[in-house]
Design a protein around this motif. Structure first.
Motif, short mmCIF file in Angstrom:
data_model
loop_
_atom_site.label_atom_id
_atom_site.label_comp_id
_atom_site.label_asym_id
_atom_site.label_seq_id
_atom_site.Cartn_x
_atom_site.Cartn_y
_atom_site.Cartn_z
N ALA A 1 41.39 27.98 55.46
CA ALA A 1 41.24 27.37 56.85
C ALA A 1 40.30 27.83 57.74
O ALA A 1 39.08 27.10 58.08
N GLU A 2 40.43 29.08 58.00
CA GLU A 2 39.53 29.60 58.86
C GLU A 2 37.95 29.66 58.45
O GLU A 2 36.96 29.34 59.02
N ARG A 3 37.78 30.11 56.80
CA ARG A 3 36.46 30.04 56.41
C ARG A 3 35.81 28.51 56.46
O ARG A 3 34.53 28.46 56.71
N LEU A 4 36.79 27.72 55.93
CA LEU A 4 36.17 26.21 55.99
C LEU A 4 36.11 25.51 57.29
O LEU A 4 34.81 24.93 57.53
N LYS A 5 36.79 25.67 58.27
CA LYS A 5 36.63 24.80 59.49
C LYS A 5 36.25 25.73 60.68
O LYS A 5 35.71 25.21 61.42
N GLY A 6 36.17 27.25 60.27
CA GLY A 6 35.43 27.85 61.50
C GLY A 6 36.26 28.57 62.70
O GLY A 6 35.85 29.27 63.42
N TYR A 7 37.71 27.84 62.67
CA TYR A 7 38.60 28.12 63.78
C TYR A 7 39.47 29.58 63.18
O TYR A 7 39.84 29.53 62.19
N SER A 8 39.53 30.48 64.26
CA SER A 8 40.62 31.38 63.74
C SER A 8 41.92 30.95 64.07
O SER A 8 42.00 29.96 64.77
N ALA A 9 43.05 31.77 63.64
CA ALA A 9 44.35 31.18 64.00
C ALA A 9 44.58 31.12 65.32
O ALA A 9 45.28 30.19 65.76
#
Length: 674
Positions: free
Chosen positions: A60-68
């Motif tokens: 999710a971080e790689r795909l959407k660019g947000y960190s947790a």
């Protein structure tokens, strides 16, 4: 998809309750989280019932660019585009997942940096032991490349469809493996006449003619295309209204990735105009070949007739001499009878050569202006008497009919000849119509009749209701000695004589005929624009009879004919100087002696011809009289540039009496200014 726990959820449990079970559960959760974090191509995370993000994997971080830290606790609607949020698509997705257990869709999603990607989204409802929804598991995959490829394919298909639909000069459509129509472009609709709903699902064989269907052509076409990959052909095809057109057809095989046949692509073009042009060109070429053939035969016939006339002149002349010398001899009656029979045979041969000269356009003509209305009125009664009561004869003129210039006697002879042929084709009686009409031959008319030049013509049409002619007979009808009559009932020179006369008059003749439908022969004569010419004056002046033993220079390359003419002139008490060529005659003329009173020369000779000899003779001996002889007609030798108009000319064969008369007239004629 199973329930994916988050660490906050695990922290809510009491560690004193079943401590070993809890420790095992914690270990399982850690292993599960490690597994989820190892997946980098999918965004896998949890959201609670109101859409707040509760977990976040590496994918999710790689795909959407947000960190947790940046996204957990925020609403998952942040990933949607503004337009989708305005449509409340995030809430709709959760509602459907809660109601049905799952929601899946594709659409544009937004990364942290604002860029968009095409996402494949699956939302699964998470329920507790009582079945209550406690959250959602969401899986997102970036399928932008696949979507781009899909869009490109769709765009390619749209472009192809637009291209196909823009083509109106070609019928482009598809067939299934059985030959049924599966697509239909506007070109197919325009060419074949069917609307798409009328033809899609129907077998393509309905475009073929009944005779082609009977021969199995549609089936053979598909079989060849399936085996060879392509089938090409041309032939007649049918439109919806039953009309036919000449089609150029290409059928290509269509296969899938495995090479299996899935159908055919069929392209049809209407090439009827090209076919008609080719047929017309072929027809004109055939007419030209026939015309050239007749021209060649005419040249051969004319040459033979010319040479034969020389021989006939010798034969007739010697027969006349024998007839004259036999008088008073014992048993002269038998000898004279034999000579008379021989003369009749020679005269018939002369008539035959005359017909050959007519075909070869080398007969002697006396063209004069003709009022065809008056001519036809005077001809009807004579034609009726000639053809008999069983044939109804009708001559038809026209108001404002143009005049023509032709030899009246030969025109009358040609029409009578055609009438006799028509009578033979109507053994049980019938009708013969002779009609004259004006026609303006423009370029379109001359394309159909290439033998004609554009201009104004009068057609004299001779039509009968007889048996007609087959195509093979039509192809040979104008050839000399060709006849369908029984031996002894015709020479085969009638139509060829008509052909030669019309051609020599500057026109053209054409036959239209069908078996059982009669025959129509059309003679085209150029319109005559001039006025009637006055007859030549007969007020020739003559001098008194000249002294005897006038000298005649006889120039003839045929040795036998030269000897005969020389002997004849000597018998008439002339002094004769023979010469075998124009060059030999010039040598004689250059000498001071003998005196030459008349130059009697053939026109056509090897080397220097008679015309050039006559011109040089005038230069050497001004005032010398020249009399020409030829086996051709005056028109032919003038047309070929061998003589000028107005010269004195004898046409072979020449009788002794005619030769003697013309020689005497030439010698007695006064010189100009004398």
């Amino acid at each position: 998809m199973g329930i994916l726990p988050c660490w906050e959820c695990l922290g809510a449990f009491d560690p004193l309750d079943k401590p070993q079970s809890k420790l095992d559960g914690v270990a399982d959760a850690r292993r599960l989280q490690l597994l989820i974090d190892a997946i980098v191509d999918y965004a896998i995370y949890m959201i609670d019932v109101d859409g707040t993000v509760r977990s976040w994997n590496t994918g999710a971080e790689r795909l959407k660019g947000y960190s947790a830290d940046e996204i957990i606790g925020k609403s998952f609607s942040s990933f949607y585009s503004p337009e989708d949020r305005a449509k409340r698509l995030p809430q709709t997705a959760l509602r459907i997942a809660a109601e049905t257990g799952r929601f899946s869709s594709e659409g544009w999603r937004v990364r942290k940096d604002g860029s968009r990607f095409w996402a494949l989204v699956v939302v699964d409802a998470i329920r507790d032991e009582q079945g209550q929804v406690v959250g959602f598991a969401k899986v997102t995959r970036d399928i932008t490349e696949r979507q781009q490829a899909h869009n490109e394919l769709l765009e390619s298909e749209r472009r192809y469809r637009r291209l196909i639909e823009a083509v109106v000069d070609y019928a482009i459509f598809q067939l299934d493996p059985a030959g049924n129509v599966t697509s239909w472009n506007p070109g197919a609709q325009r060419i074949k006449g069917y609307d798409p709903e009328e033809i899609i699902g129907q077998h393509f064989s309905r475009f073929y003619t009944p005779e082609d269907i009977q021969l199995g052509v549609p089936k053979l076409a598909l079989a060849e295309a399936a085996k060879q990959g392509r089938f090409e052909a041309e032939g007649w095809r049918l439109r919806k209204d039953g009309s036919r057109f000449w089609a150029s057809v290409v059928i290509d095989r269509i296969t899938d990735e495995a090479g299996e046949l899935v159908g055919f692509a069929k392209v049809t073009r209407d090439v009827t105009e090209r076919k008609q042009a080719q047929d017309e060109l072929q027809r004109i070429q055939q007419q030209l070949a026939a015309s050239q053939k007749l021209e060649a035969i005419g040249q051969l016939s004319g040459g033979i007739a010319h040479d034969f006339n020389n021989l006939l002149m010798i034969v007739l002349g010697n027969l006349e001499t024998a007839e004259r010398n036999s008088r008073g001899l014992a048993n002269s009656m038998n000898l004279q009878r034999s000579v008379a029979n021989a003369k009749r045979g020679a005269q018939r041969a002369a008539a035959l050569t005359s017909r050959l000269l007519a075909f070869s356009r080398r007969q002697a003509l006396d063209p004069r202006p003709i009022n065809l209305n008056n001519f036809l009125n005077g001809l009807q009664e004579f034609l009726q008497r000639t053809l008999g009561e069983r044939i109804e004869v009708q001559t038809v003129g026209s108001a404002g009919l143009w005049s023509i210039e032709a030899d009246t006697n030969h025109l009358e002879s040609a029409i009578i000849n055609l009438g006799i042929n028509a009578r033979d084709a109507m053994p049980d009686g019938g009708k013969l119509t002779v009609e004259a009409v004006n026609v303006l031959a423009d370029e379109d008319y001359c394309r159909v009749n290439p033998e004609l030049s554009p201009g104004q013509y009068v057609i004299v049409c001779v039509t009968d209701t007889g048996t007609g002619m087959t195509a093979d007979v039509l192809n040979h009808a104008f050839e000399p000695f060709f006849t369908t009559k029984e031996p002894g009932h015709g020479t085969g020179l009638g139509l060829s004589q008509v052909y030669g006369f019309v051609k020599q008059s500057g026109g053209h003749v054409k036959i239209y005929s069908e078996v059982g439908q009669g025959t129509s022969i059309r003679m085209y004569f150029p319109r005559y624009h001039g006025e009637a010419r006055p007859l030549d004056s007969d007020a020739d002046e003559f001098r008194p009879e000249a002294e005897k033993l006038e000298t005649i220079l006889v120039v003839e390359d045929d040795a036998e004919l030269r000897a005969y003419v020389s002997d004849l002139l000597r018998d008439l008490n002339y002094r004769v100087v023979p010469a075998s060529s124009a060059q030999a005659a010039l040598t004689i003329l250059l000498q001071e002696e003998p005196r030459i009173d008349l130059l009697l020369t053939d026109v056509v000779m090897p080397g220097l011809n008679g015309r050039e000899l006559g011109r040089r003779a005038q230069e050497i001996r001004p005032g010398i009289k020249t009399l020409y002889m030829t086996g051709y007609s005056r028109n032919a030798v003038v047309h070929q540039g061998r003589l000028d108009e107005g010269v004195e000319l004898l046409e072979k064969p020449i009788s002794q009496a005619k030769l003697a008369l013309r020689v005497r007239e030439m010698l007695d004629r006064l010189e100009p200014n004398s």
